[in-house]
Design a protein around this motif. Sequence first.
Motif, PDB file in Angstrom:
ATOM      1  N   GLY A  13       0.780  -1.225   0.000  1.00  0.00           N
ATOM      2  CA  GLY A  13       0.000   0.000   0.000  1.00  0.00           C
ATOM      3  C   GLY A  13       0.812   1.275   0.000  1.00  0.00           C
ATOM      4  N   HIS A  14       0.144   2.345   0.389  1.00  0.00           N
ATOM      5  CA  HIS A  14       0.703   3.677   0.280  1.00  0.00           C
ATOM      6  C   HIS A  14       1.963   3.880   1.113  1.00  0.00           C
ATOM      7  N   THR A  15       1.961   3.381   2.325  1.00  0.00           N
ATOM      8  CA  THR A  15       3.132   3.567   3.186  1.00  0.00           C
ATOM      9  C   THR A  15       4.355   2.902   2.584  1.00  0.00           C
ATOM     10  N   LEU A  16       4.179   1.721   2.059  1.00  0.00           N
ATOM     11  CA  LEU A  16       5.306   1.014   1.454  1.00  0.00           C
ATOM     12  C   LEU A  16       5.813   1.746   0.209  1.00  0.00           C
ATOM     13  N   GLN A  17       4.932   2.405  -0.523  1.00  0.00           N
ATOM     14  CA  GLN A  17       5.374   3.223  -1.666  1.00  0.00           C
ATOM     15  C   GLN A  17       6.304   4.337  -1.194  1.00  0.00           C
ATOM     16  N   LEU A  18       5.967   4.961  -0.077  1.00  0.00           N
ATOM     17  CA  LEU A  18       6.818   6.012   0.473  1.00  0.00           C
ATOM     18  C   LEU A  18       8.173   5.451   0.906  1.00  0.00           C
ATOM     19  N   VAL A  19       8.154   4.282   1.543  1.00  0.00           N
ATOM     20  CA  VAL A  19       9.402   3.647   1.979  1.00  0.00           C
ATOM     21  C   VAL A  19      10.283   3.331   0.777  1.00  0.00           C
ATOM     22  N   GLU A  20       9.694   2.766  -0.261  1.00  0.00           N
ATOM     23  CA  GLU A  20      10.475   2.424  -1.452  1.00  0.00           C
ATOM     24  C   GLU A  20      11.080   3.674  -2.096  1.00  0.00           C
ATOM     25  N   ALA A  21      10.311   4.748  -2.155  1.00  0.00           N
ATOM     26  CA  ALA A  21      10.831   5.997  -2.716  1.00  0.00           C
ATOM     27  C   ALA A  21      11.943   6.552  -1.830  1.00  0.00           C
ATOM     28  N   PHE A  22      11.764   6.493  -0.525  1.00  0.00           N
ATOM     29  CA  PHE A  22      12.779   6.970   0.413  1.00  0.00           C
ATOM     30  C   PHE A  22      14.094   6.223   0.208  1.00  0.00           C
ATOM     31  N   CYS A  23      14.022   4.912   0.018  1.00  0.00           N
ATOM     32  CA  CYS A  23      15.213   4.069  -0.116  1.00  0.00           C
ATOM     33  C   CYS A  23      15.886   4.170  -1.480  1.00  0.00           C
ATOM     34  N   ARG A  24      15.133   4.528  -2.495  1.00  0.00           N
ATOM     35  CA  ARG A  24      15.647   4.516  -3.871  1.00  0.00           C
ATOM     36  C   ARG A  24      17.006   5.207  -4.029  1.00  0.00           C
ATOM     37  N   PRO A  25      17.198   6.441  -3.545  1.00  0.00           N
ATOM     38  CA  PRO A  25      18.495   7.096  -3.775  1.00  0.00           C
ATOM     39  C   PRO A  25      19.611   6.593  -2.854  1.00  0.00           C
ATOM     40  N   LEU A 119      14.318  16.067  10.271  1.00  0.00           N
ATOM     41  CA  LEU A 119      13.675  16.538   9.042  1.00  0.00           C
ATOM     42  C   LEU A 119      12.166  16.442   9.207  1.00  0.00           C
ATOM     43  N   PRO A 120      11.415  17.295   8.518  1.00  0.00           N
ATOM     44  CA  PRO A 120       9.959  17.224   8.621  1.00  0.00           C
ATOM     45  C   PRO A 120       9.423  15.912   8.046  1.00  0.00           C
ATOM     46  N   PRO A 121       8.294  15.461   8.568  1.00  0.00           N
ATOM     47  CA  PRO A 121       7.713  14.217   8.054  1.00  0.00           C
ATOM     48  C   PRO A 121       7.261  14.359   6.602  1.00  0.00           C
ATOM     49  N   VAL A 122       7.268  13.234   5.914  1.00  0.00           N
ATOM     50  CA  VAL A 122       6.629  13.167   4.596  1.00  0.00           C
ATOM     51  C   VAL A 122       5.225  12.657   4.869  1.00  0.00           C
ATOM     52  N   LEU A 123       4.237  13.431   4.497  1.00  0.00           N
ATOM     53  CA  LEU A 123       2.842  13.104   4.758  1.00  0.00           C
ATOM     54  C   LEU A 123       2.094  13.018   3.438  1.00  0.00           C
ATOM     55  N   ALA A 124       1.560  11.844   3.162  1.00  0.00           N
ATOM     56  CA  ALA A 124       0.759  11.633   1.954  1.00  0.00           C
ATOM     57  C   ALA A 124      -0.686  11.428   2.375  1.00  0.00           C
ATOM     58  N   CYS A 125      -1.508  12.435   2.133  1.00  0.00           N
ATOM     59  CA  CYS A 125      -2.941  12.321   2.429  1.00  0.00           C
ATOM     60  C   CYS A 125      -3.654  11.882   1.165  1.00  0.00           C
ATOM     61  N   GLY A 126      -4.428  10.819   1.281  1.00  0.00           N
ATOM     62  CA  GLY A 126      -5.119  10.294   0.111  1.00  0.00           C
ATOM     63  C   GLY A 126      -4.183   9.448  -0.723  1.00  0.00           C
ATOM     64  N   GLU A 127      -4.359   9.498  -2.017  1.00  0.00           N
ATOM     65  CA  GLU A 127      -3.499   8.726  -2.920  1.00  0.00           C
ATOM     66  C   GLU A 127      -2.076   9.276  -2.898  1.00  0.00           C
ATOM     67  N   VAL A 128      -1.109   8.380  -3.013  1.00  0.00           N
ATOM     68  CA  VAL A 128       0.285   8.800  -3.077  1.00  0.00           C
ATOM     69  C   VAL A 128       0.547   9.351  -4.476  1.00  0.00           C
ATOM     70  N   THR A 129       1.060  10.571  -4.526  1.00  0.00           N
ATOM     71  CA  THR A 129       1.319  11.239  -5.798  1.00  0.00           C
ATOM     72  C   THR A 129       2.817  11.261  -6.108  1.00  0.00           C
ATOM     73  N   ALA A 130       3.139  11.689  -7.295  1.00  0.00           N
ATOM     74  CA  ALA A 130       4.542  11.841  -7.683  1.00  0.00           C
ATOM     75  C   ALA A 130       5.242  12.842  -6.760  1.00  0.00           C
ATOM     76  N   GLU A 131       4.526  13.850  -6.296  1.00  0.00           N
ATOM     77  CA  GLU A 131       5.109  14.837  -5.387  1.00  0.00           C
ATOM     78  C   GLU A 131       5.458  14.206  -4.046  1.00  0.00           C
ATOM     79  N   HIS A 132       4.585  13.333  -3.542  1.00  0.00           N
ATOM     80  CA  HIS A 132       4.875  12.628  -2.281  1.00  0.00           C
ATOM     81  C   HIS A 132       6.113  11.756  -2.426  1.00  0.00           C
ATOM     82  N   LEU A 133       6.182  11.036  -3.546  1.00  0.00           N
ATOM     83  CA  LEU A 133       7.323  10.149  -3.778  1.00  0.00           C
ATOM     84  C   LEU A 133       8.616  10.948  -3.916  1.00  0.00           C
ATOM     85  N   ALA A 134       8.553  12.080  -4.599  1.00  0.00           N
ATOM     86  CA  ALA A 134       9.735  12.936  -4.746  1.00  0.00           C
ATOM     87  C   ALA A 134      10.174  13.487  -3.388  1.00  0.00           C
ATOM     88  N   ALA A 135       9.213  13.848  -2.544  1.00  0.00           N
ATOM     89  CA  ALA A 135       9.544  14.346  -1.202  1.00  0.00           C
ATOM     90  C   ALA A 135      10.204  13.250  -0.371  1.00  0.00           C
TER      91      ALA A 135
END
Length: 152
Positions: A13-25, A119-135
Motif C-alpha cells: 500500500g501507500h506507506t510502502l510506496q513512500l518507503v520504497e521511494a525513500f530508499c531509492r536514492p 527533518l519534517p515528516p513526509v505526509l501523503a494524504c489520500g493517494e500517493v502522488t509523484a510529489e509525495h514520492l519525490a519528497a
Amino acid sequence: MKQLLIVHASQTGHTLQLVEAFCRPLHVLSTELQLCRMPAQEATLDDLLSADGIVLATPENFGYMAGKMKDFFDRTFYPAQGLTAGLPYLMLVSAGTDGQGAIQSMRRIATGYGWKEVLPPVLACGEVTAEHLAAAEQQGEYLAAGMLIGRW
C-alpha cells in the motif's frame, strides 16, 4: 559504516510506496550506509540499539499510528531508556485524513526516547502522488547526507 533502521508498519500500500521511494536514492551509498529495512513486528531492541538513525513509516489508522508501530514502541521503549538519546529520526505517514494524529503520537513517543527529529515528516494524504514520492526521495538523500557527514 553507519546503519539506518527503517521500521514500517505496512507490508503493502501507500506507506510502502513512500518507503520504497525513500530508499531509492540510498542504494548507491551501500559502502557507507547500511539500510536495515523491516516490518515493525519484526524489528527488535537489538535492531534499534545498533541504528545510527531511524525512519518510522506508518499508515494513519483511526487517527493514530498503526498498531504494529505502537507494538514496536511498546517492546523497545523501556529497555532502550537512556541508550538511544539523540538518535536522528524522521517519519513517513500515509493517511486518509490529515495524518496529524499519527505524527503527533509518534512524536510524543520519540521525545520520550530522547530522539531528535531532524527533518519534517513526509505526509501523503489520500493517494500517493509523484510529489509525495519525490519528497520521500529527497528526505532520504538529506537524512543520509546528514548522517554521513556527522551533522546528526
